[in-house]
Design a protein around this motif. Structure first.
Motif, PDB file in Angstrom:
ATOM      1  N   VAL A  65      -4.982  26.646  -3.136  1.00 22.79           N
ATOM      2  CA  VAL A  65      -5.205  27.203  -4.473  1.00 22.79           C
ATOM      3  C   VAL A  65      -4.450  26.459  -5.564  1.00 22.79           C
ATOM      4  CG1 VAL A  65      -5.714  29.508  -3.637  1.00 22.79           C
ATOM      5  CG2 VAL A  65      -3.348  28.888  -4.100  1.00 22.79           C
ATOM      6  N   ALA A  66      -3.478  25.667  -5.206  1.00 20.74           N
ATOM      7  CA  ALA A  66      -2.712  24.958  -6.233  1.00 20.74           C
ATOM      8  C   ALA A  66      -2.271  23.622  -5.681  1.00 20.74           C
ATOM      9  CB  ALA A  66      -1.496  25.777  -6.671  1.00 20.74           C
ATOM     10  N   LEU A  67      -2.283  22.636  -6.520  1.00 19.99           N
ATOM     11  CA  LEU A  67      -1.848  21.300  -6.147  1.00 19.99           C
ATOM     12  C   LEU A  67      -0.960  20.752  -7.241  1.00 19.99           C
ATOM     13  CD1 LEU A  67      -1.899  18.656  -4.505  1.00 19.99           C
ATOM     14  CD2 LEU A  67      -4.025  18.070  -5.669  1.00 19.99           C
ATOM     15  N   GLN A  68       0.259  20.455  -6.882  1.00 22.09           N
ATOM     16  CA  GLN A  68       1.193  19.825  -7.816  1.00 22.09           C
ATOM     17  C   GLN A  68       1.303  18.361  -7.406  1.00 22.09           C
ATOM     18  OE1 GLN A  68       4.969  21.834  -8.288  1.00 22.09           O
ATOM     19  NE2 GLN A  68       6.023  19.925  -8.596  1.00 22.09           N
ATOM     20  N   PRO A  69       0.863  17.437  -8.233  1.00 22.33           N
ATOM     21  CA  PRO A  69       0.791  16.037  -7.793  1.00 22.33           C
ATOM     22  C   PRO A  69       2.117  15.496  -7.277  1.00 22.33           C
ATOM     23  CG  PRO A  69      -0.352  16.339  -9.883  1.00 22.33           C
ATOM     24  CD  PRO A  69       0.360  17.633  -9.592  1.00 22.33           C
ATOM     25  N   HIS A  70       3.224  15.915  -7.863  1.00 22.21           N
ATOM     26  CA  HIS A  70       4.510  15.359  -7.440  1.00 22.21           C
ATOM     27  C   HIS A  70       5.544  16.477  -7.367  1.00 22.21           C
ATOM     28  CE1 HIS A  70       3.029  11.270  -8.125  1.00 22.21           C
ATOM     29  NE2 HIS A  70       2.488  11.742  -9.237  1.00 22.21           N
ATOM     30  N   MET A 100       0.849  -1.198   0.000  1.00 20.78           N
ATOM     31  CA  MET A 100       0.000   0.000   0.000  1.00 20.78           C
ATOM     32  C   MET A 100       0.882   1.245   0.000  1.00 20.78           C
ATOM     33  SD  MET A 100      -2.976   1.067   2.714  1.00 20.78           S
ATOM     34  CE  MET A 100      -3.900   2.575   2.479  1.00 20.78           C
ATOM     35  N   MET A 101       0.626   2.155  -0.930  1.00 20.33           N
ATOM     36  CA  MET A 101       1.450   3.354  -1.038  1.00 20.33           C
ATOM     37  C   MET A 101       1.161   4.319   0.107  1.00 20.33           C
ATOM     38  SD  MET A 101       1.832   6.083  -4.189  1.00 20.33           S
ATOM     39  CE  MET A 101       2.833   4.953  -5.152  1.00 20.33           C
ATOM     40  N   THR A 102       2.247   4.855   0.677  1.00 16.43           N
ATOM     41  CA  THR A 102       2.141   5.837   1.756  1.00 16.43           C
ATOM     42  C   THR A 102       2.365   7.227   1.187  1.00 16.43           C
ATOM     43  OG1 THR A 102       2.979   4.241   3.364  1.00 16.43           O
ATOM     44  CG2 THR A 102       3.047   6.558   3.984  1.00 16.43           C
ATOM     45  N   ILE A 103       1.383   8.114   1.364  1.00 17.78           N
ATOM     46  CA  ILE A 103       1.465   9.462   0.817  1.00 17.78           C
ATOM     47  C   ILE A 103       1.472  10.474   1.951  1.00 17.78           C
ATOM     48  CG2 ILE A 103       0.314  11.198  -0.617  1.00 17.78           C
ATOM     49  CD1 ILE A 103      -0.884   8.911  -2.240  1.00 17.78           C
ATOM     50  N   THR A 104       2.363  11.444   1.851  1.00 14.17           N
ATOM     51  CA  THR A 104       2.409  12.556   2.797  1.00 14.17           C
ATOM     52  C   THR A 104       2.016  13.829   2.068  1.00 14.17           C
ATOM     53  OG1 THR A 104       4.126  11.556   4.180  1.00 14.17           O
ATOM     54  CG2 THR A 104       3.905  13.944   4.281  1.00 14.17           C
ATOM     55  N   ASP A 105       1.162  14.614   2.694  1.00 12.80           N
ATOM     56  CA  ASP A 105       0.754  15.907   2.145  1.00 12.80           C
ATOM     57  C   ASP A 105       1.605  17.000   2.769  1.00 12.80           C
ATOM     58  OD1 ASP A 105      -1.712  15.439   0.407  1.00 12.80           O
ATOM     59  OD2 ASP A 105      -2.236  14.343   2.217  1.00 12.80           O
ATOM     60  N   LEU A 106       2.143  17.862   1.923  1.00 15.46           N
ATOM     61  CA  LEU A 106       3.020  18.936   2.362  1.00 15.46           C
ATOM     62  C   LEU A 106       2.383  20.267   1.972  1.00 15.46           C
ATOM     63  CD1 LEU A 106       5.759  19.395   3.722  1.00 15.46           C
ATOM     64  CD2 LEU A 106       6.839  19.198   1.486  1.00 15.46           C
ATOM     65  N   ASP A 137       5.355   8.787  -1.557  1.00 18.20           N
ATOM     66  CA  ASP A 137       5.096   9.894  -2.462  1.00 18.20           C
ATOM     67  C   ASP A 137       4.703  11.115  -1.633  1.00 18.20           C
ATOM     68  OD1 ASP A 137       4.891  11.270  -4.803  1.00 18.20           O
ATOM     69  OD2 ASP A 137       3.079  10.271  -5.526  1.00 18.20           O
ATOM     70  N   VAL A 138       4.853  12.294  -2.240  1.00 16.16           N
ATOM     71  CA  VAL A 138       4.551  13.556  -1.573  1.00 16.16           C
ATOM     72  C   VAL A 138       3.650  14.381  -2.480  1.00 16.16           C
ATOM     73  CG1 VAL A 138       5.516  15.663  -0.564  1.00 16.16           C
ATOM     74  CG2 VAL A 138       6.794  13.515  -0.415  1.00 16.16           C
ATOM     75  N   ARG A 139       2.601  14.951  -1.889  1.00 17.51           N
ATOM     76  CA  ARG A 139       1.723  15.872  -2.616  1.00 17.51           C
ATOM     77  C   ARG A 139       1.920  17.274  -2.054  1.00 17.51           C
ATOM     78  NH1 ARG A 139      -3.733  12.211  -2.282  1.00 17.51           N
ATOM     79  NH2 ARG A 139      -3.464  12.795  -0.092  1.00 17.51           N
ATOM     80  N   LEU A 140       2.154  18.230  -2.937  1.00 13.49           N
ATOM     81  CA  LEU A 140       2.409  19.604  -2.546  1.00 13.49           C
ATOM     82  C   LEU A 140       1.157  20.447  -2.669  1.00 13.49           C
ATOM     83  CD1 LEU A 140       4.330  21.976  -1.843  1.00 13.49           C
ATOM     84  CD2 LEU A 140       4.719  22.217  -4.304  1.00 13.49           C
ATOM     85  N   HIS A 141       0.863  21.206  -1.617  1.00 17.90           N
ATOM     86  CA  HIS A 141      -0.273  22.110  -1.606  1.00 17.90           C
ATOM     87  C   HIS A 141       0.215  23.513  -1.255  1.00 17.90           C
ATOM     88  CE1 HIS A 141      -2.990  18.526  -1.180  1.00 17.90           C
ATOM     89  NE2 HIS A 141      -1.940  18.081  -0.519  1.00 17.90           N
ATOM     90  N   ARG A 142      -0.356  24.523  -1.897  1.00 15.25           N
ATOM     91  CA  ARG A 142      -0.083  25.914  -1.562  1.00 15.25           C
ATOM     92  C   ARG A 142      -1.322  26.537  -0.945  1.00 15.25           C
ATOM     93  NH1 ARG A 142       4.143  28.410  -4.511  1.00 15.25           N
ATOM     94  NH2 ARG A 142       3.513  30.328  -3.466  1.00 15.25           N
TER      95      ARG A 142
END
Length: 238
Positions: A228-233, A1-7, A215-220
């Motif tokens: 307002v913006a999400l860059q998947p990687h 199972m993939m582990t994702i962290t939101d930043l 994996d990491v998901r970037l949020h602004r």
């Protein structure tokens, strides 16, 4: 199972004073008491914004009322969730200049550190005092123009691990060693955990994340604290 962290990244300088003045009501009673004890105006503003953003993000993730979130301290004093949300939600935060970084993930421990690298003096004396001998020798051998950037990259990676552990800098920067010549291999004399450490250049400095993420998901966050913006990687450095 993939582990994702939101930043999540926020430039707090973009927030209007009128908005900041409304945030006090979103602190829980314990946070409000802590906030009242902060005297320095910049730190006071920083504390207020970061706690409100954490409350909102965690509450949204867990489907809870932000005022009902409960926090406690881990074995080394690191803030963490208490109660029902604690096993499935880990978080950490970092400040540098006007920027705030918050990492949230389902798997812990997590540590994040942001270093904008705006120190005017040579970093070598600090590296000699606080880094492992091999790290200092690596920095000292670099061309002078590269020393500051490499110093802050090392510092950010090391502190991310220390914050994941929970002890912070007091636990010993020298106990977390990286070998840049070997793909930034981690030598962990702190707790023996095989942290995955990722880093990215950010605003002239370095942003580092330590944990077990795949994996990491970037949020602004914008000037209204909205996503307002999400860059998947993010483009990962080795």
């Amino acid at each position: 199972m993939m582990t994702i962290t939101d930043l999540f990244l926020l430039n707090s300088a973009t927030l209007a004073p009128a908005l900041v003045q409304t945030l006090e009501s979103e602190l829980n009673p314990v946070q409000h008491l802590q906030w009242q004890g902060v005297v320095q105006p910049r730190r006071r503003r920083e504390f207020l914004i970061s706690r409100v953003v954490i409350n909102r993000l965690l509450a949204q993730r867990l489907g809870q009322d932000p005022q009902k979130l409960q926090f406690c301290s881990g074995p080394h004093g690191k803030p963490m969730l208490a109660g029902q949300g604690s096993p499935r939600c880990h978080f950490n935060l970092s400040h540098s200049g006007d920027w705030l970084a918050i990492a949230i993930g389902e798997q812990g421990p997590i540590g994040v550190d942001l270093e904008l690298g705006r120190r005017a003096r040579s970093p070598l004396p600090l590296a000699q005092r606080f880094f492992a001998p091999a790290e200092y020798q690596y920095l000292a051998a670099l061309p002078k123009a590269q020393q500051a950037g490499s110093f802050y990259r090392l510092w950010s990676r090391k502190e991310a691990v220390l914050k994941a552990h929970g002890g912070g800098i007091a636990a010993g920067l020298e106990k977390v060693e990286f070998v840049p010549q070997q793909g930034w291999r981690l030598v962990n004399r702190l707790d023996g955990i095989d942290y995955r450490v990722q880093d990215w250049p950010w605003q002239g400095g370095w942003l580092s994340l330590a944990g077990s993420q795949d994996d990491v998901r970037l949020h602004r966050l914008d000037e209204q604290l909205e996503i307002v913006a999400l860059q998947p990687h993010l483009d990962e450095n080795p």
